[in-house]
Design an enzyme around this catalytic site. Sequence first.
Site, PDB file in Angstrom:
ATOM      1  N   ASN A 149       0.800  -1.233   0.000  1.00 10.59           N
ATOM      2  CA  ASN A 149       0.000   0.000   0.000  1.00 10.59           C
ATOM      3  C   ASN A 149       0.830   1.279   0.000  1.00 10.59           C
ATOM      4  OD1 ASN A 149       0.619  -0.719   2.686  1.00 10.59           O
ATOM      5  ND2 ASN A 149      -1.007   0.569   3.467  1.00 10.59           N
ATOM      6  N   LEU A 152       7.444   2.570  -0.051  1.00  8.80           N
ATOM      7  CA  LEU A 152       8.679   3.262   0.340  1.00  8.80           C
ATOM      8  C   LEU A 152       8.567   3.988   1.673  1.00  8.80           C
ATOM      9  CD1 LEU A 152      10.435   4.708  -2.810  1.00  8.80           C
ATOM     10  CD2 LEU A 152      10.752   2.552  -1.621  1.00  8.80           C
ATOM     11  N   GLY A 229       1.416 -12.189   8.903  1.00  4.56           N
ATOM     12  CA  GLY A 229       2.113 -12.037  10.182  1.00  4.56           C
ATOM     13  C   GLY A 229       2.199 -13.338  10.950  1.00  4.56           C
ATOM     14  N   GLU A 246       3.504  -5.441  12.278  1.00  2.00           N
ATOM     15  CA  GLU A 246       2.573  -4.314  12.101  1.00  2.00           C
ATOM     16  C   GLU A 246       1.487  -4.816  11.163  1.00  2.00           C
ATOM     17  OE1 GLU A 246       2.759  -1.677  13.766  1.00  2.00           O
ATOM     18  OE2 GLU A 246       4.838  -1.572  14.425  1.00  2.00           O
ATOM     19  N   LEU A 247       0.301  -5.051  11.698  1.00  2.63           N
ATOM     20  CA  LEU A 247      -0.713  -5.765  10.918  1.00  2.63           C
ATOM     21  C   LEU A 247      -1.911  -4.850  10.618  1.00  2.63           C
ATOM     22  CD1 LEU A 247      -0.353  -9.102  12.900  1.00  2.63           C
ATOM     23  CD2 LEU A 247       0.955  -8.315  10.929  1.00  2.63           C
ATOM     24  N   GLU A 381     -11.254  -6.403   8.349  1.00  2.00           N
ATOM     25  CA  GLU A 381     -10.636  -5.319   7.583  1.00  2.00           C
ATOM     26  C   GLU A 381     -10.984  -5.462   6.103  1.00  2.00           C
ATOM     27  OE1 GLU A 381      -6.324  -5.493   6.910  1.00  2.00           O
ATOM     28  OE2 GLU A 381      -6.229  -3.430   7.616  1.00  2.00           O
TER      29      GLU A 381
HETATM   30  P1  NAD Z   1       0.459  -9.539   3.041  1.00  2.00           P
HETATM   31  O1  NAD Z   1       0.506 -10.135   4.411  1.00  2.00           O
HETATM   32  O2  NAD Z   1      -0.257 -10.273   1.986  1.00  2.00           O
HETATM   33  O3  NAD Z   1       1.931  -9.315   2.492  1.00  2.00           O
HETATM   34  C1  NAD Z   1       2.874  -8.496   3.159  1.00  2.00           C
HETATM   35  C2  NAD Z   1       4.268  -8.948   2.795  1.00  2.00           C
HETATM   36  O4  NAD Z   1       4.504 -10.224   3.376  1.00  2.00           O
HETATM   37  C3  NAD Z   1       4.513  -9.122   1.294  1.00  2.00           C
HETATM   38  O5  NAD Z   1       5.823  -8.691   0.992  1.00  2.00           O
HETATM   39  C4  NAD Z   1       4.378 -10.619   1.120  1.00  2.00           C
HETATM   40  O6  NAD Z   1       5.066 -11.093  -0.012  1.00  2.00           O
HETATM   41  C5  NAD Z   1       5.000 -11.114   2.405  1.00  2.00           C
HETATM   42  N1  NAD Z   1       4.632 -12.472   2.815  1.00  2.00           N
HETATM   43  C6  NAD Z   1       3.420 -13.060   2.718  1.00  2.00           C
HETATM   44  N2  NAD Z   1       3.495 -14.333   3.186  1.00  2.00           N
HETATM   45  C7  NAD Z   1       4.749 -14.529   3.614  1.00  2.00           C
HETATM   46  C8  NAD Z   1       5.446 -15.639   4.204  1.00  2.00           C
HETATM   47  N3  NAD Z   1       4.851 -16.800   4.434  1.00  2.00           N
HETATM   48  N4  NAD Z   1       6.744 -15.484   4.526  1.00  2.00           N
HETATM   49  C9  NAD Z   1       7.374 -14.309   4.307  1.00  2.00           C
HETATM   50  N5  NAD Z   1       6.784 -13.240   3.716  1.00  2.00           N
HETATM   51  C10 NAD Z   1       5.475 -13.348   3.385  1.00  2.00           C
HETATM   52  O7  NAD Z   1      -0.121  -8.060   3.214  1.00  2.00           O
HETATM   53  P2  NAD Z   1      -0.486  -7.022   2.045  1.00  2.00           P
HETATM   54  O8  NAD Z   1      -1.764  -7.459   1.427  1.00  2.00           O
HETATM   55  O9  NAD Z   1       0.703  -6.767   1.181  1.00  2.00           O
HETATM   56  O10 NAD Z   1      -0.711  -5.688   2.883  1.00  2.00           O
HETATM   57  C11 NAD Z   1      -1.939  -5.267   3.353  1.00  2.00           C
HETATM   58  C12 NAD Z   1      -2.008  -5.467   4.856  1.00  2.00           C
HETATM   59  O11 NAD Z   1      -0.955  -4.738   5.481  1.00  2.00           O
HETATM   60  C13 NAD Z   1      -3.284  -4.933   5.459  1.00  2.00           C
HETATM   61  O12 NAD Z   1      -3.792  -5.862   6.390  1.00  2.00           O
HETATM   62  C14 NAD Z   1      -2.827  -3.670   6.189  1.00  2.00           C
HETATM   63  O13 NAD Z   1      -3.628  -3.297   7.250  1.00  2.00           O
HETATM   64  C15 NAD Z   1      -1.448  -4.047   6.621  1.00  2.00           C
HETATM   65  N6  NAD Z   1      -0.649  -2.849   6.892  1.00  2.00           N
HETATM   66  C16 NAD Z   1      -0.292  -2.589   8.185  1.00  2.00           C
HETATM   67  C17 NAD Z   1       0.452  -1.431   8.483  1.00  2.00           C
HETATM   68  C18 NAD Z   1       0.855  -1.111   9.906  1.00  2.00           C
HETATM   69  O14 NAD Z   1       1.712  -0.270  10.100  1.00  2.00           O
HETATM   70  N7  NAD Z   1       0.265  -1.754  10.912  1.00  2.00           N
HETATM   71  C19 NAD Z   1       0.830  -0.559   7.453  1.00  2.00           C
HETATM   72  C20 NAD Z   1       0.438  -0.871   6.149  1.00  2.00           C
HETATM   73  C21 NAD Z   1      -0.286  -2.026   5.883  1.00  2.00           C
END
Ligand code: NAD
Length: 486
Positions: A149, A152, A229, A246-247, A381
């Site tokens: 999202n 950088l 996470g 950070e989820l 969410e």
């Molecule tokens: P995602 O969990 O699908 O992916 C995040 C990252 O994790 C990606 O780089 C992905 O390739 C990697 N990943 C996924 N499975 C993995 C595994 N088994 N091992 C290692 N790496 C793995 O999340 P997304 O869809 O990219 O992002 C959206 C989510 O992020 C939303 O839930 C949002 O709320 C959260 N988010 C949280 C914050 C915060 O600061 N709390 C900030 C921005 C986004």
Amino acid sequence: MQRFGHVIGGRATEPASGRWLPSEDPAHGTPWAEVAQGCAADAAAAVADAARAFPGWAADGPARMRALHALADLLDAEWPTLVEAEVRDNGKRIAEVRGQFAGLGAWYRHFADAAASLGQTRLSPVMAGVEVEADWLPFGVIAAITPWNSPLMILAWKLAPALAAGNTVVVKPSELASASTVLFALLAARVLPAGVINVLCGLGAEAGAALVDDPRVRKVTFTGSDTGGRMVAAAAGRTLAPVVRELGGKSAQVVCAECDRKAALNGIAAGIFASNGQSCVAGSRLIVEESIAEDIIGALVALAHRLRPGDPMDPATQVAPLANRPHFDKVVAMIETARREGAHLIAGGRRLDVPGMPAGLFVAPTIFTNVTPAMEIWREEVFGPVLAVTTFRDEEDAVALANDTTYGLASAVWTGDSDRASRVAPRIMAGTVYVNHYRSVDPGVPLGGIGRSGFGRELGPEALHDFLQQRVIWRGTTPFPDPFPD
Ligand code: NAD
């Protein structure tokens, strides 16, 4: 078509497998670039490079400080060259990306000076005959795993303190938006020693999993979904690497009758529509006092109809596409479920046809009222431009509704009564509670969640120490006693 490989040893590197993943431009629904599909061999190469660079980087704090200031200066000058890649990759409004990127240098500058002064602390042991000092050691190689999202900006929150503390880093950007991270790392390689920042592209379950499984990775900082996470924390359990997570969130905005309505409406709009709801702190649950609900909801519907959809490359665009196709499908499905479960759709709820972009992944700003806590739209969410509205009668009711979530990332209270603010805000269980404010993030202020929103904090006064381990050095000042006295 442009290709974005890994960045290992400061150079663009092809994937060992020879495989590439398409990256789709969500405004046009067509692939615009290819991203390296990293495998275990690539992960091992990236970690080896970071491990090689670690001793030199860790040894010289003043050199790190100079390098991070140089990086901040370079970003101040060159950030416009990074903007287009991120907009093409995740469809974010260019006005918002420009705002985030113009501030990138500041995140690195904020932590740079600390690199030169990690220091030692004289401790005060209770026992006699010893002196004890504590100092701080970096972990070594850090894995920084980021979402699509705001790639950088979120990376800066991790990299700036991790590097200042003397660690080297392997970044695993989202496979759905890797381009800006690759370009950033190549830019950073102009002023940082090779291997200090490496980028491993590829799928989470393949490249990401191989990275986290590597025992040379000594700490993981992860931002993403709670599903991701959980997987990362389980994997890091095998190597005993600590994990900051950070989820997601389902953040509540509590709007009280006596609030400044214009300010509250601005905050609600910033919280749910400004980033298309694709923000971890999206204020996706609106809890409004009954007596003003009609007015507030009416104003929000008018706003939702007024916002201008368009090409994310156009600075005048107010509604950009969602970031990628799987996410678009998920948001549309959640809107359907909300309807089926009986929430009242009063704005949006449909795909938007935008002239010139027939395949664009646009969703109209959407508002549901009569939402109850049993509904999915209240509990889960969406990460899209979908606001779930309910009303409250009194403060008890408002607090109970705000806390009726398994998440706990952010929330807001909008009130013109400072006593009310002091009563309500401390009762809300979230990592961040804003009063008459929303969505700001600052290097000096910790960010993180409770409950299902994660574990650990980023930024704030402790940020550097979160990337350091404390060591104590004991000195005997009297002869060490005989353990077996006669
Ligand atoms: P995602 O969990 O699908 O992916 C995040 C990252 O994790 C990606 O780089 C992905 O390739 C990697 N990943 C996924 N499975 C993995 C595994 N088994 N091992 C290692 N790496 C793995 O999340 P997304 O869809 O990219 O992002 C959206 C989510 O992020 C939303 O839930 C949002 O709320 C959260 N988010 C949280 C914050 C915060 O600061 N709390 C900030 C921005 C986004």
